[in-house]
Design a protein around this motif. Structure first.
Motif, PDB file in Angstrom:
ATOM      1  N   PHE A  37       0.856  -1.194   0.000  1.00 16.68           N
ATOM      2  CA  PHE A  37       0.000   0.000   0.000  1.00 16.68           C
ATOM      3  C   PHE A  37       0.889   1.240   0.000  1.00 16.68           C
ATOM      4  CE2 PHE A  37      -2.591  -3.338   1.703  1.00 16.68           C
ATOM      5  CZ  PHE A  37      -3.875  -3.062   1.261  1.00 16.68           C
ATOM      6  N   ASP A  38       0.509   2.222  -0.788  1.00 16.55           N
ATOM      7  CA  ASP A  38       1.212   3.515  -0.710  1.00 16.55           C
ATOM      8  C   ASP A  38       0.236   4.636  -1.036  1.00 16.55           C
ATOM      9  OD1 ASP A  38       4.525   4.306  -0.799  1.00 16.55           O
ATOM     10  OD2 ASP A  38       3.045   5.865  -1.277  1.00 16.55           O
ATOM     11  N   LYS A  39       0.370   5.728  -0.297  1.00 19.34           N
ATOM     12  CA  LYS A  39      -0.572   6.841  -0.486  1.00 19.34           C
ATOM     13  C   LYS A  39      -0.296   7.636  -1.758  1.00 19.34           C
ATOM     14  CE  LYS A  39       2.091   9.865   2.593  1.00 19.34           C
ATOM     15  NZ  LYS A  39       2.081  10.674   3.792  1.00 19.34           N
ATOM     16  N   GLN A  40       0.839   7.378  -2.401  1.00 22.46           N
ATOM     17  CA  GLN A  40       1.163   8.133  -3.617  1.00 22.46           C
ATOM     18  C   GLN A  40       0.750   7.349  -4.867  1.00 22.46           C
ATOM     19  OE1 GLN A  40       4.727  10.490  -3.642  1.00 22.46           O
ATOM     20  NE2 GLN A  40       5.265   9.791  -1.578  1.00 22.46           N
ATOM     21  N   LEU A  41       0.400   8.112  -5.910  1.00 23.48           N
ATOM     22  CA  LEU A  41      -0.064   7.491  -7.160  1.00 23.48           C
ATOM     23  C   LEU A  41       1.149   7.235  -8.065  1.00 23.48           C
ATOM     24  CD1 LEU A  41      -3.198   9.761  -7.595  1.00 23.48           C
ATOM     25  CD2 LEU A  41      -3.260   7.261  -7.350  1.00 23.48           C
ATOM     26  N   TYR A  42       1.948   6.254  -7.676  1.00 23.90           N
ATOM     27  CA  TYR A  42       3.224   6.086  -8.373  1.00 23.90           C
ATOM     28  C   TYR A  42       3.082   5.667  -9.838  1.00 23.90           C
ATOM     29  CZ  TYR A  42       6.058   6.826  -4.169  1.00 23.90           C
ATOM     30  OH  TYR A  42       6.684   7.376  -3.079  1.00 23.90           O
ATOM     31  N   ASP A  43       1.968   5.015 -10.199  1.00 30.52           N
ATOM     32  CA  ASP A  43       1.829   4.660 -11.625  1.00 30.52           C
ATOM     33  C   ASP A  43       1.727   5.913 -12.480  1.00 30.52           C
ATOM     34  OD1 ASP A  43       2.019   1.864 -11.615  1.00 30.52           O
ATOM     35  OD2 ASP A  43       0.010   1.736 -10.769  1.00 30.52           O
ATOM     36  N   ALA A  56      11.827  10.074  -0.120  1.00 33.46           N
ATOM     37  CA  ALA A  56      13.288   9.974  -0.232  1.00 33.46           C
ATOM     38  C   ALA A  56      13.675   9.196  -1.494  1.00 33.46           C
ATOM     39  CB  ALA A  56      13.863   9.303   1.006  1.00 33.46           C
ATOM     40  N   SER A  57      12.942   8.130  -1.775  1.00 42.18           N
ATOM     41  CA  SER A  57      13.302   7.286  -2.921  1.00 42.18           C
ATOM     42  C   SER A  57      12.905   7.907  -4.255  1.00 42.18           C
ATOM     43  CB  SER A  57      12.626   5.917  -2.792  1.00 42.18           C
ATOM     44  OG  SER A  57      12.930   5.329  -1.556  1.00 42.18           O
ATOM     45  N   ALA A  58      11.928   8.821  -4.226  1.00 44.29           N
ATOM     46  CA  ALA A  58      11.434   9.436  -5.468  1.00 44.29           C
ATOM     47  C   ALA A  58      12.332  10.612  -5.818  1.00 44.29           C
ATOM     48  CB  ALA A  58       9.986   9.882  -5.290  1.00 44.29           C
ATOM     49  N   LYS A  62      20.970   8.793  -6.769  1.00 43.49           N
ATOM     50  CA  LYS A  62      21.543   8.507  -5.447  1.00 43.49           C
ATOM     51  C   LYS A  62      22.961   7.976  -5.627  1.00 43.49           C
ATOM     52  CE  LYS A  62      17.529   8.982  -3.218  1.00 43.49           C
ATOM     53  NZ  LYS A  62      17.221  10.158  -2.414  1.00 43.49           N
ATOM     54  N   ILE A  63      23.767   8.247  -4.615  1.00 39.65           N
ATOM     55  CA  ILE A  63      25.152   7.756  -4.629  1.00 39.65           C
ATOM     56  C   ILE A  63      25.193   6.280  -4.257  1.00 39.65           C
ATOM     57  CG2 ILE A  63      27.334   7.835  -3.338  1.00 39.65           C
ATOM     58  CD1 ILE A  63      26.972  10.882  -3.196  1.00 39.65           C
ATOM     59  N   VAL A  64      26.024   5.547  -4.986  1.00 33.59           N
ATOM     60  CA  VAL A  64      26.355   4.170  -4.614  1.00 33.59           C
ATOM     61  C   VAL A  64      27.842   4.158  -4.289  1.00 33.59           C
ATOM     62  CG1 VAL A  64      26.514   1.791  -5.447  1.00 33.59           C
ATOM     63  CG2 VAL A  64      24.552   3.207  -6.102  1.00 33.59           C
ATOM     64  N   ALA A 215      -3.612   4.667   1.362  1.00 32.54           N
ATOM     65  CA  ALA A 215      -3.012   5.327   2.537  1.00 32.54           C
ATOM     66  C   ALA A 215      -3.358   4.612   3.832  1.00 32.54           C
ATOM     67  CB  ALA A 215      -3.480   6.780   2.604  1.00 32.54           C
ATOM     68  N   PHE A 216      -2.343   4.289   4.575  1.00 35.53           N
ATOM     69  CA  PHE A 216      -2.494   3.655   5.891  1.00 35.53           C
ATOM     70  C   PHE A 216      -3.178   4.623   6.851  1.00 35.53           C
ATOM     71  CE2 PHE A 216      -0.676   3.539  10.160  1.00 35.53           C
ATOM     72  CZ  PHE A 216      -0.853   2.227  10.539  1.00 35.53           C
ATOM     73  N   LEU A 217      -4.219   4.116   7.539  1.00 28.93           N
ATOM     74  CA  LEU A 217      -4.885   4.921   8.557  1.00 28.93           C
ATOM     75  C   LEU A 217      -4.566   4.382   9.946  1.00 28.93           C
ATOM     76  CD1 LEU A 217      -6.971   7.156   9.284  1.00 28.93           C
ATOM     77  CD2 LEU A 217      -8.752   5.417   9.034  1.00 28.93           C
TER      78      LEU A 217
HETATM   79  C1  LIG Z   1      17.971  14.026  -0.097  1.00 29.65           C
HETATM   80  C2  LIG Z   1      18.348  12.593   0.126  1.00 29.65           C
HETATM   81  C3  LIG Z   1      19.491  12.100  -0.467  1.00 29.65           C
HETATM   82  C4  LIG Z   1      19.864  10.789  -0.267  1.00 29.65           C
HETATM   83  N1  LIG Z   1      20.973  10.327  -0.905  1.00 29.65           N
HETATM   84  C5  LIG Z   1      21.284   9.024  -0.822  1.00 29.65           C
HETATM   85  C6  LIG Z   1      22.365   8.509  -1.569  1.00 29.65           C
HETATM   86  O1  LIG Z   1      23.036   9.257  -2.301  1.00 29.65           O
HETATM   87  N2  LIG Z   1      22.628   7.183  -1.487  1.00 29.65           N
HETATM   88  C7  LIG Z   1      21.893   6.339  -0.716  1.00 29.65           C
HETATM   89  O2  LIG Z   1      22.191   5.153  -0.687  1.00 29.65           O
HETATM   90  N3  LIG Z   1      20.854   6.802   0.011  1.00 29.65           N
HETATM   91  C8  LIG Z   1      20.530   8.117  -0.030  1.00 29.65           C
HETATM   92  N4  LIG Z   1      19.489   8.608   0.685  1.00 29.65           N
HETATM   93  C9  LIG Z   1      18.741   7.703   1.562  1.00 29.65           C
HETATM   94  C10 LIG Z   1      17.695   6.935   0.797  1.00 29.65           C
HETATM   95  O3  LIG Z   1      17.058   7.766  -0.144  1.00 29.65           O
HETATM   96  C11 LIG Z   1      16.691   6.401   1.779  1.00 29.65           C
HETATM   97  O4  LIG Z   1      17.341   5.654   2.793  1.00 29.65           O
HETATM   98  C12 LIG Z   1      15.660   5.510   1.106  1.00 29.65           C
HETATM   99  O5  LIG Z   1      15.211   6.055  -0.102  1.00 29.65           O
HETATM  100  C13 LIG Z   1      14.513   5.356   2.073  1.00 29.65           C
HETATM  101  O6  LIG Z   1      13.521   4.546   1.504  1.00 29.65           O
HETATM  102  P1  LIG Z   1      12.204   4.269   2.330  1.00 29.65           P
HETATM  103  O7  LIG Z   1      11.483   3.215   1.609  1.00 29.65           O
HETATM  104  O8  LIG Z   1      12.545   4.052   3.765  1.00 29.65           O
HETATM  105  O9  LIG Z   1      11.428   5.668   2.363  1.00 29.65           O
HETATM  106  P2  LIG Z   1      10.661   6.495   1.201  1.00 29.65           P
HETATM  107  O10 LIG Z   1      11.372   6.451  -0.067  1.00 29.65           O
HETATM  108  O11 LIG Z   1      10.360   7.824   1.801  1.00 29.65           O
HETATM  109  O12 LIG Z   1       9.315   5.710   1.038  1.00 29.65           O
HETATM  110  C14 LIG Z   1       8.321   5.696   2.027  1.00 29.65           C
HETATM  111  C15 LIG Z   1       6.996   5.480   1.346  1.00 29.65           C
HETATM  112  O13 LIG Z   1       5.992   5.368   2.356  1.00 29.65           O
HETATM  113  C16 LIG Z   1       4.834   5.973   1.854  1.00 29.65           C
HETATM  114  N5  LIG Z   1       3.950   6.334   2.969  1.00 29.65           N
HETATM  115  C17 LIG Z   1       4.202   7.200   3.971  1.00 29.65           C
HETATM  116  N6  LIG Z   1       3.146   7.293   4.794  1.00 29.65           N
HETATM  117  C18 LIG Z   1       2.203   6.456   4.297  1.00 29.65           C
HETATM  118  C19 LIG Z   1       0.896   6.129   4.684  1.00 29.65           C
HETATM  119  N7  LIG Z   1       0.295   6.660   5.774  1.00 29.65           N
HETATM  120  N8  LIG Z   1       0.193   5.246   3.939  1.00 29.65           N
HETATM  121  C20 LIG Z   1       0.743   4.695   2.816  1.00 29.65           C
HETATM  122  N9  LIG Z   1       1.992   4.981   2.401  1.00 29.65           N
HETATM  123  C21 LIG Z   1       2.715   5.849   3.127  1.00 29.65           C
HETATM  124  C22 LIG Z   1       5.343   7.194   1.115  1.00 29.65           C
HETATM  125  O14 LIG Z   1       4.381   7.669   0.193  1.00 29.65           O
HETATM  126  C23 LIG Z   1       6.588   6.657   0.455  1.00 29.65           C
HETATM  127  O15 LIG Z   1       6.340   6.190  -0.848  1.00 29.65           O
HETATM  128  C24 LIG Z   1      19.094   9.931   0.554  1.00 29.65           C
HETATM  129  C25 LIG Z   1      17.953  10.432   1.175  1.00 29.65           C
HETATM  130  C26 LIG Z   1      17.571  11.742   0.967  1.00 29.65           C
HETATM  131  C27 LIG Z   1      16.337  12.244   1.648  1.00 29.65           C
END
Ligand SMILES: Cc1cc2nc3c(=O)[nH]c(=O)nc-3n(C[C@H](O)[C@H](O)[C@H](O)COP(=O)(O)OP(=O)(O)OC[C@H]3O[C@@H](n4cnc5c(N)ncnc54)[C@H](O)[C@@H]3O)c2cc1C
Length: 487
Positions: A37-43, A56-58, A62-64, A215-217
């Motif tokens: 489940f995700d609250k964003q319309l990723y398609d 963060a992932s969108a 990103k650096i590897v 979206a998670f409630l």
């Molecule tokens: C600016 C920035 C630069 C970075 N640079 C690097 C880098 O160079 N190299 C690297 O390895 N890492 C980097 N990182 C770290 C990396 O991006 C994150 O660790 C990783 O993307 C986190 O993924 P995630 O799935 O935890 O979070 P997210 O990508 O934020 O995904 C969380 C998801 O949860 C969803 N969500 C939230 N609340 C709800 C809800 N109530 N109901 C349903 N869905 C919900 C959101 O919509 C989102 O899609 C960076 C981070 C940032 C912010």
């Protein structure tokens, strides 16, 4: 505590790097009833910030890197990730998995190296530790010191000569102290997410997207018990039953699961994007085939902490600031303050607001390292605050929620977890299945709290009075092109 069977329903909340990777690993391991489940319309938004995503992932890129100083668990995890990125490149090129709107001619991961620069005379202890650990683990000559004749020659043989001094410091007579991690590079984040989404779908994972259905409630609990989780309820009021629920909501996780107080907090980084016109000589010079990802003064406090990339296919050149980790503490329904991410859906601040300190540090870096941008009059295209999920010790958090059955959390990326996307899901599923929990990485990711005499890597929960709270720092609003006066 029960572990789900392959036919049990499993729910993942969050389709970022952690959620997508977990979904893939579950499907590959034979779990047949997995829903994300995700609250964003990723398609529709295709994980592009410019098309309406915000996570963060969108992101563009990103650096590897596998260079991790003395932290060999992340060094090894990065190598696992890098193998995964190469396999995803191959899978895309083969045409076996091609996400809608992408072509098999595209690249997800560029292995063009990651260059760490400091304005010190010598490499810092962290970089020295990286070299030593790489040598000890059989990866000699992967870390290349700028100016060392033998290392420069190795870089040339690897086709990475351009990456040793990409800002042409030496040609300008400037000091250049730098270490190239020749195993590293850049991953195109939005494309990587689209690839993982497409691959997971092809393996049978279901995705429910959108601000109502996705979206998670709240968590559903067994009647009469507060500790047995039976799935989730979404914003549209629908109840979704599952034997096991994994929360992977990035920077939103600490406010959704207050049990993370003191362990994780949402913090802001600042991103500044320039647009390089095709007509500029910089366009070719900054091509990902000719330019590495880089870091500058990462361990040098508020005046440092920059990282960046080559330009992307739209000419966008991204520079990020992480020297200060800002917070946005707001009182929550339980009366406690927690840092809340400011995103495109927030009403409090214009989307492009970033701290003056971040802009100044990037300005200074551009002046000293890429004066060609100034000479050509290329100005800032846009700015963005981007939200991290920091843990107090900078380790990930992958564990069952204490005293709760059927619930796990996968978060705490602390700014470095995207690079593990191809592999971290396997570890998350291992934790769910309780496979070999004594491995050092898994132990580091367990639920934990700061010990009385422990020095935190990240100081968390300073609250609205703290000097990193965005309410207490000077901000620049609505930066766009020529409208911004130099600070
Ligand atoms: C600016 C920035 C630069 C970075 N640079 C690097 C880098 O160079 N190299 C690297 O390895 N890492 C980097 N990182 C770290 C990396 O991006 C994150 O660790 C990783 O993307 C986190 O993924 P995630 O799935 O935890 O979070 P997210 O990508 O934020 O995904 C969380 C998801 O949860 C969803 N969500 C939230 N609340 C709800 C809800 N109530 N109901 C349903 N869905 C919900 C959101 O919509 C989102 O899609 C960076 C981070 C940032 C912010």
């Amino acid at each position: 505590m029960a572990t789900p069977t392959k036919n049990d329903a499993i729910i993942i909340v969050g389709a970022g790097a952690f959620g997508l990777s977990t979904a893939l690993a579950l499907a590959e391991r034979g779990y047949v009833n997995v829903t994300v489940f995700d609250k964003q319309l990723y398609d529709e938004t295709q994980y592009s910030y410019f098309k309406g995503s915000d996570a963060a992932s969108a992101d563009i890129n990103k650096i590897v890197r596998a260079a991790y100083g003395g932290q060999t668990i992340y060094q090894e995890l990065s190598f696992e990730g890098i193998e995964g990125w190469k396999a995803w490149n191959d899978e895309l090129a083969s045409g076996r998995v091609v996400p809608p709107g992408m072509s098999s001619a595209e690249t997800i991961f560029y292995p063009h190296g990651n260059l760490v620069m400091t304005d010190t005379e010598e490499l810092l202890p962290f970089e020295r530790d990286t070299i030593a650990n790489m040598e000890r683990s059989g990866n000699k000559d992967t870390q290349l010191i700028a100016g060392d004749a033998r290392h420069e020659e190795i870089a040339r043989q690897k086709g990475l000569a351009f990456a040793m001094d990409p800002f042409r410091r030496r040609a300008r007579g400037q000091r250049h102290t730098a270490l190239l991690d020749s195993t590293g590079g850049t991953v195109l984040a939005d494309k990587a997410c689209r690839f993982a989404l497409c691959k997971a779908r092809s393996l049978g994972v279901k995705f429910v997207f959108g601000p109502a259905a996705g979206a998670f409630l709240s968590l559903n609990r067994t009647p009469g018990s507060i500790n047995r989780i039976l799935g989730i309820t979404t914003q549209d009021g629908k109840v979704h039953t599952a034997a096991f629920t994994i929360i992977a909501c990035g920077c939103w996780t600490p406010t959704l699961l207050p049990q993370l107080d003191g362990l994780c907090e949402a913090t802001a980084g600042s991103v500044v994007i320039f647009k390089i016109p095709k007509s500029s000589p910089l366009y070719d010079r900054l091509d990902p085939e000719n330019f590495p990802s880089w870091q500058w003064n990462m361990r040098r406090g508020a005046e440092g902490g920059l990282y960046g990339f080559p330009r992307d296919s739209n000419g966008l050149l991204k520079i990020g600031y992480r020297g200060t980790k800002y917070t946005n503490p707001k009182v929550q329904s339980d009366g406690k303050e927690r840092s809340v991410p400011i995103t495109r859906w927030s009403k409090s601040e214009p989307l492009t607001t970033i701290p003056v300190q971040a802009m100044k540090t990037i300005d200074r870096f551009v002046d000293s390292h890429l004066p060609e941008l100034r000479a050509e009059g290329i100005n800032v295209e846009t700015t963005r605050a981007c939200w991290y999920t920091d843990s107090y010790d900078n380790h990930l958090v992958i564990d069952r929620v204490p005293d709760t059955e059927g619930l796990m959390v996968a978060t705490g990326g602390s700014g470095h977890a995207f690079k593990y996307m191809p592999c971290i899901g396997k570890w998350i599923v291992d934790v769910m299945e309780r496979v070999d929990l004594n491995r050092p990485a898994i132990k580091a990711w367990q639920w934990r709290s700061l010990k009385a005499n422990e020095q935190p890597f990240n100081v968390l929960m300073e609250g609205s009075k703290g000097n990193r709270a965005l309410g207490n720092v000077s901000l620049v609003h609505g930066i766009k092109g020529q409208e911004r006066a130099r600070l």
